[in-house]
Write an enzyme that holds these catalytic residues in place. Structure first.
Site, PDB file in Angstrom:
ATOM      1  N   CYS A 274      56.591 -12.848  37.199  1.00 21.12           N
ATOM      2  CA  CYS A 274      56.309 -11.457  36.800  1.00 21.12           C
ATOM      3  C   CYS A 274      55.010 -11.266  36.021  1.00 21.12           C
ATOM      4  O   CYS A 274      54.228 -10.364  36.358  1.00 21.12           O
ATOM      5  CB  CYS A 274      57.487 -10.813  36.090  1.00 21.12           C
ATOM      6  SG  CYS A 274      58.761 -11.889  35.474  1.00 21.12           S
ATOM      7  N   ARG A 303      61.860 -24.345  35.442  1.00 24.07           N
ATOM      8  CA  ARG A 303      62.665 -23.953  34.278  1.00 24.07           C
ATOM      9  C   ARG A 303      63.444 -25.169  33.804  1.00 24.07           C
ATOM     10  O   ARG A 303      64.152 -25.800  34.575  1.00 24.07           O
ATOM     11  CB  ARG A 303      63.660 -22.844  34.658  1.00 24.07           C
ATOM     12  CG  ARG A 303      62.965 -21.565  35.080  1.00 24.07           C
ATOM     13  CD  ARG A 303      63.974 -20.472  35.393  1.00 24.07           C
ATOM     14  NE  ARG A 303      63.290 -19.353  36.017  1.00 24.07           N
ATOM     15  CZ  ARG A 303      63.916 -18.325  36.593  1.00 24.07           C
ATOM     16  NH1 ARG A 303      65.238 -18.275  36.602  1.00 24.07           N
ATOM     17  NH2 ARG A 303      63.226 -17.342  37.145  1.00 24.07           N
ATOM     18  N   GLN A 321      61.603 -18.741  44.666  1.00 25.73           N
ATOM     19  CA  GLN A 321      62.479 -17.610  44.961  1.00 25.73           C
ATOM     20  C   GLN A 321      61.812 -16.731  46.004  1.00 25.73           C
ATOM     21  O   GLN A 321      60.604 -16.736  46.136  1.00 25.73           O
ATOM     22  CB  GLN A 321      62.685 -16.767  43.706  1.00 25.73           C
ATOM     23  CG  GLN A 321      63.542 -17.415  42.647  1.00 25.73           C
ATOM     24  CD  GLN A 321      63.781 -16.468  41.494  1.00 25.73           C
ATOM     25  OE1 GLN A 321      62.838 -15.921  40.943  1.00 25.73           O
ATOM     26  NE2 GLN A 321      65.023 -16.278  41.134  1.00 25.73           N
ATOM     27  N   ASP A 323      60.955 -13.929  45.632  1.00 23.66           N
ATOM     28  CA  ASP A 323      60.753 -13.066  44.479  1.00 23.66           C
ATOM     29  C   ASP A 323      59.783 -11.932  44.822  1.00 23.66           C
ATOM     30  O   ASP A 323      58.830 -12.136  45.569  1.00 23.66           O
ATOM     31  CB  ASP A 323      60.131 -13.951  43.383  1.00 23.66           C
ATOM     32  CG  ASP A 323      60.044 -13.270  42.050  1.00 23.66           C
ATOM     33  OD1 ASP A 323      60.821 -12.338  41.804  1.00 23.66           O
ATOM     34  OD2 ASP A 323      59.199 -13.694  41.240  1.00 23.66           O
ATOM     35  N   HIS A 325      58.046  -8.072  43.017  1.00 23.88           N
ATOM     36  CA  HIS A 325      58.007  -7.052  41.982  1.00 23.88           C
ATOM     37  C   HIS A 325      57.512  -5.757  42.591  1.00 23.88           C
ATOM     38  O   HIS A 325      56.518  -5.745  43.310  1.00 23.88           O
ATOM     39  CB  HIS A 325      57.124  -7.499  40.820  1.00 23.88           C
ATOM     40  CG  HIS A 325      57.739  -8.635  40.076  1.00 23.88           C
ATOM     41  ND1 HIS A 325      57.426  -9.939  40.361  1.00 23.88           N
ATOM     42  CD2 HIS A 325      58.703  -8.661  39.127  1.00 23.88           C
ATOM     43  CE1 HIS A 325      58.164 -10.729  39.594  1.00 23.88           C
ATOM     44  NE2 HIS A 325      58.950  -9.990  38.832  1.00 23.88           N
ATOM     45  N   LYS A 405      70.476  -4.884  35.153  1.00 22.42           N
ATOM     46  CA  LYS A 405      70.282  -5.449  36.487  1.00 22.42           C
ATOM     47  C   LYS A 405      71.488  -5.252  37.388  1.00 22.42           C
ATOM     48  O   LYS A 405      72.604  -5.022  36.917  1.00 22.42           O
ATOM     49  CB  LYS A 405      69.942  -6.928  36.395  1.00 22.42           C
ATOM     50  CG  LYS A 405      71.032  -7.769  35.749  1.00 22.42           C
ATOM     51  CD  LYS A 405      70.675  -9.251  35.775  1.00 22.42           C
ATOM     52  CE  LYS A 405      71.795 -10.065  35.104  1.00 22.42           C
ATOM     53  NZ  LYS A 405      71.603 -11.501  35.202  1.00 22.42           N
ATOM     54  N   HIS A 451      62.177  -6.012  39.361  1.00 25.99           N
ATOM     55  CA  HIS A 451      62.188  -7.422  39.774  1.00 25.99           C
ATOM     56  C   HIS A 451      63.305  -7.540  40.810  1.00 25.99           C
ATOM     57  O   HIS A 451      64.400  -7.049  40.564  1.00 25.99           O
ATOM     58  CB  HIS A 451      62.580  -8.360  38.636  1.00 25.99           C
ATOM     59  CG  HIS A 451      61.839  -8.179  37.350  1.00 25.99           C
ATOM     60  ND1 HIS A 451      60.978  -9.115  36.855  1.00 25.99           N
ATOM     61  CD2 HIS A 451      61.852  -7.179  36.434  1.00 25.99           C
ATOM     62  CE1 HIS A 451      60.496  -8.713  35.699  1.00 25.99           C
ATOM     63  NE2 HIS A 451      61.010  -7.534  35.416  1.00 25.99           N
TER      64      HIS A 451
END
Lengths: 584, 584
Positions: A274, A303, A321, A323, A325, A405, A451
């Site tokens: 992000c 992580r 991911q 992923d 945005h 979320k 996200h």
């Protein structure tokens, strides 16, 4: 027999097991810890000077059955704290003494006795041992620290499945058997998809077949992105701690991040994409006409997870991911969330996940931003979900620190639920990065950030999906789509190789198995590899320009022409994109 | 005029420039440093209490021309060291004094005098100022530390282009102009392909259009890999220092690596993929039948480069390579290298690189392994190159620490050479990782490893290629392949959108420009974006089911039917794979 609820049965069965253990090793000083009810049975933690084996579990089960047949009454006794301490001290049950000492002074202390066995317990229990159904199975023994504290002694935790009747137990044991067969760590090794090495804990090495699945999944998401207006970006992985200060990760997520010093400054390996996307948005001037702007990023994330927490592909330290945005105007949120829910449902259905649960998680205790902003964000998500028509549950306090979320859980072939997708609304990051866009009125406004990830961690998804399909991937995703076997290398190999070249040139993943092994051996090997198709070439096939095709799991082969084969593959390969997104 | 060589002309021109500067600022105490000849001219370092501007450069040039016209004789004078020191001290030339002091005692010290100007110099020079052609241009001024030492004072370095005649100078200035226009950093910004942020030095952020090119290049290599029998793998990025000890990187490459501590152990971010591939090979049992085994890996690498050394995309701290490692039997090397050279030449030709230079680099001073092994490795590469029939040069001592290598350089549109591909033979890593395979005789043997990359760093390749094509990518690689413009939104937009959907569904990257701007404005914008095609839709096109198509750089548009357009795109899109590898 009075009707007892399952928890009571399980709890009494735990006592039964402890009593059986006491009886089988009368000369040992056996210390009992706690013996709670768990999802499908119970466990009991014991400390004893004998390592329990598989055979021991069998003997304990037999002893338990014997005690049931003894029809011992189970009696409750209330004691004063001092009385209880004296009793368990005398019995040499130091762990129980510790438990009693940690109870509040005012608490009533109860024990349950069956025959010679007395246990500290709040109850309730069945009335006599013969009230218990013989529907339990001791599964395995695992090490467990006393009170979960690494600094205390290691006990032996004996796990048992326990149900109301034999039928339910049998079903559960079948489920366990099936789950074991499908264990993605086992399948990953057998199918040569991935493995781990000591020098990279919780960081998988994907071998060629695993990497094919991985890359096909990325390509699948890219095809979906193309239809939903996403743009991929590529962003750095190691970034100055200043950035993580700005984003808030430094304050809220530092313990999960890796740091390195470069030119005397502190940098962190990114745990999330992000902040990079915020920088990108800030770098250019956007107007309302450019929104929603959707940046997708398959960037590798790192992580830190404690060594004890990692497991196979489902909990790793490095992953990518699907992923993205989304930068959006406040007014656009509802429509975008509806679009997202459509995309999620289409894709999950495509992977064959039948039950889909939607959860809305609200503000957690440790959060950034004021309550008014949180109110606004939560309300926006609720309205969008209501409008999208999907049922959902609310998980109070389970949101991310930066916003509420939506979590999406799917059920797999064994009816286990896994959380895959998330959609998180974020009013914090646009603020922290001072993001602005020009509205249709020519004024400046702050975009909202969403996200979102559909498959989530690709590593984890591969683990979940591998178990879901038990290693037998659909044609479009299979690392090897067909294996061609000439009956006799001397006469059929050339034809087999030509077919292989044809199919390769059409874009399929195929190979010829020309080893000097028997047809029976090769067939077993190919079935074990779970490739969707085995294509056998003999005299008849060469004459007719055909193949003998056998699907994975099928008992028999059938004969089809090469033209039909290609037609079939073409049809199957269309599944590379969900039917709802296919073009005429 | 006697014929002087270019170096002499350039050197004398440097003196000329210094004299001009002295004349223009007679009141300043100007210190002169060194003024050497460089590739296309010369520079001179000066220290003066006035910051030289663009206008100053013009005045200096004029003064230089004046001095040429003065036809001053240039005279050589030999001095004793003490004499020279006394003279330059008196002149206030402290830098020259320092230079004289650093000369060996025995060295003859010479000066050259033209008119009032005397400079310390070894010579030779032209005979008089009028021997110099007026074929120079002062280009720019940059800061440079005295003697390259960060702790010494910063001087002004005045760069000049200088040639034998005006024609050569003009050609060179045109080249500079062209190179400036093509500068990938400039184009990257203009075309919105990538940019940099302060929080991630030397680590590019690829915006959507840049990421499309990046991903297309990866896909291009994947298609090539498919034809050459490569298998992609995915490997971790952060690995225990134990691994880097084993691989030798810890001893030979540590200063370029990033480290992080995890669970009280030291880990490093990978600068190369090789050690991961060695682990993979060691994890399974391979036989001669499995070799050559080719692992390709687009894994992200991180290598520390000093802040002063990084530049645009061509020298970054993070990048991916089209990296692969080939595990091979000793006997297979020659054939494999020939195959590699074929693959390299096919691909480079496909990208339009005309001249290809091949270099063989031999053992460096700092190396691992004994000389006998190096002899064997170098000999194997030479034989393979000889057999492949390509000319090659030998670069003595330029190999990697672990083995000899083949470098491939290509020349771009401005005839500049860039090293892209490498092929490195490695006898060390298989030894260090104790790799083994089973030979056809059933014995165990060590495989040889070939490291190879064709495009090399994708980041660097994009930089080089962007300059090569001046931002105008071929159809298959262009981030936007066509932009559709309705003449009038009110009447032509719907048709334009339908065409857009058609082309999108055929897999092309297209969009409609429906902004309320004039056709002239849109045309200029689209030309600036360098998209291969602009497709205009007006009344006539709607009637005929056609488009008005204008290629990038073309002055005029032509009209073709939509069917022809699709045929044209289909044909152009075939270039996604080199013609030599295309299937019927």
């Amino acid at each position: 027999m009075a009707a007892f609820d399952l928890d009571t049965i399980r709890h009494s069965s735990a006592h039964l097991m402890a009593q059986a253990i006491s009886r089988l090793w009368p000369d040992l000083n056996i210390q009992f810890g706690v013996g709670p009810v768990i999802e499908s049975g119970f466990y009991y933690d014991v400390e004893m000077d004998h390592k329990l084996s598989e055979d021991d579990l069998k003997s304990i089960e037999d002893e338990m059955k014997k005690i049931i047949k003894e029809k011992l009454p189970i009696e409750r006794k209330v004691l004063e704290k001092e009385e209880a301490l004296t009793f368990f001290k005398k019995e040499g049950q130091d762990l129980k003494v510790e438990l009693i000492n940690s109870l509040p002074e005012s608490e009533e202390i109860s024990c349950y006795q069956q025959g010679e066995f007395i246990d500290l317990c709040r109850g309730p229990h069945v009335e006599k041992t013969s009230d218990l159904p013989m529907a339990f199975k001791l599964l395995h023994v695992a090490g467990a620290y006393w009170r979960g504290d690494e600094k205390r002694q290691m006990l032996q935790r004996v796990y048992a499945a326990c149900f109301k009747d034999r039928k339910e137990l049998k079903e559960h044991l079948h489920f366990l058997e099936e789950a074991k067969k499908r264990d993605h760590r086992k399948l990953g090794k057998e199918l040569e998809l991935f493995h781990f090495e000591k020098v990279a804990p919780a960081s998988p090495f994907f071998m060629p077949k695993g990497a094919r699945i991985y890359n096909e999944l990325v390509d699948f998401m890219r095809r979906v992105y193309r239809e939903y207006g996403y743009d991929e970006v590529i962003t750095p992985q190691i970034l100055d701690s200043d950035l993580w200060q700005t984003s808030g990760h430094y304050d809220h997520y530092k313990e999960n991040m890796y740091f390195s010093n470069i030119d005397e400054k502190e940098y962190a390996v990114k745990p999330m994409n992000c902040p990079c996307h915020m920088l990108m948005f800030a770098h250019y001037k956007y107007s309302y006409r450019d929104l929603p702007l959707r940046y997708a990023d398959f960037g590798r994330l790192h992580r830190y997870e404690k060594a004890g927490a990692v497991a196979g592909l489902t909990r790793v330290r490095t992953f990518c991911q699907d992923d993205a945005h989304i930068f959006i105007e406040m007014e656009g949120i509802q429509k975008e969330i509806q679009k997202l829910m459509e995309m999620f449902f289409i894709c999950y259905k495509h992977f064959g996940f039948k039950n889909i649960k939607v959860n809305l998680s609200t503000r957690p205790e440790k959060k950034a931003g004021d309550d008014a902003t949180w109110d606004k964000a939560e309300e926006a998500l609720k309205q969008a979900l209501d409008a999208s028509g999907h049922e959902y549950s609310i998980k109070e306090g389970d949101g991310a620190f930066y916003g509420p979320k939506i979590d999406v859980e799917i059920s797999d072939a064994l009816n286990r639920y896994h959380q895959l997708g998330t959609i998180q609304l974020d009013f914090q990051l646009p603020e922290r990065f001072n993001l602005k866009y020009t509205t249709s009125e020519g004024t400046e406004s702050r975009p909202v950030v969403i996200h979102r990830a559909l498959l989530g961690s690709l590593e984890r998804f591969i683990g979940v999906y591998l178990e879901h399909v038990a290693g037998a991937f659909p044609f479009w995703l299979a690392p090897e789509q067909a294996i061609i076997v000439p009956v006799n290398n001397a006469t059929h190999l050339e034809y087999a190789q030509k077919l292989n070249t044809d199919l390769h040139n059409l874009g399929y993943r195929v190979r010829v198995d020309d080893r000097n092994e028997s047809m029976g051996y090769k067939t077993r090997q190919i079935q074990k590899s779970k490739a969707p198709f085995m294509l056998v070439i003999g005299d008849k096939e060469m004459e007719n320009d055909s193949v003998s095709i056998r699907s994975y799991g099928a008992k028999f082969a059938t004969s089809i022409s090469t033209a039909e084969l290609k037609e079939k593959f073409l049809e199957l390969n269309k599944e590379r994109i969900p039917v709802e997104l296919q073009k005429a």
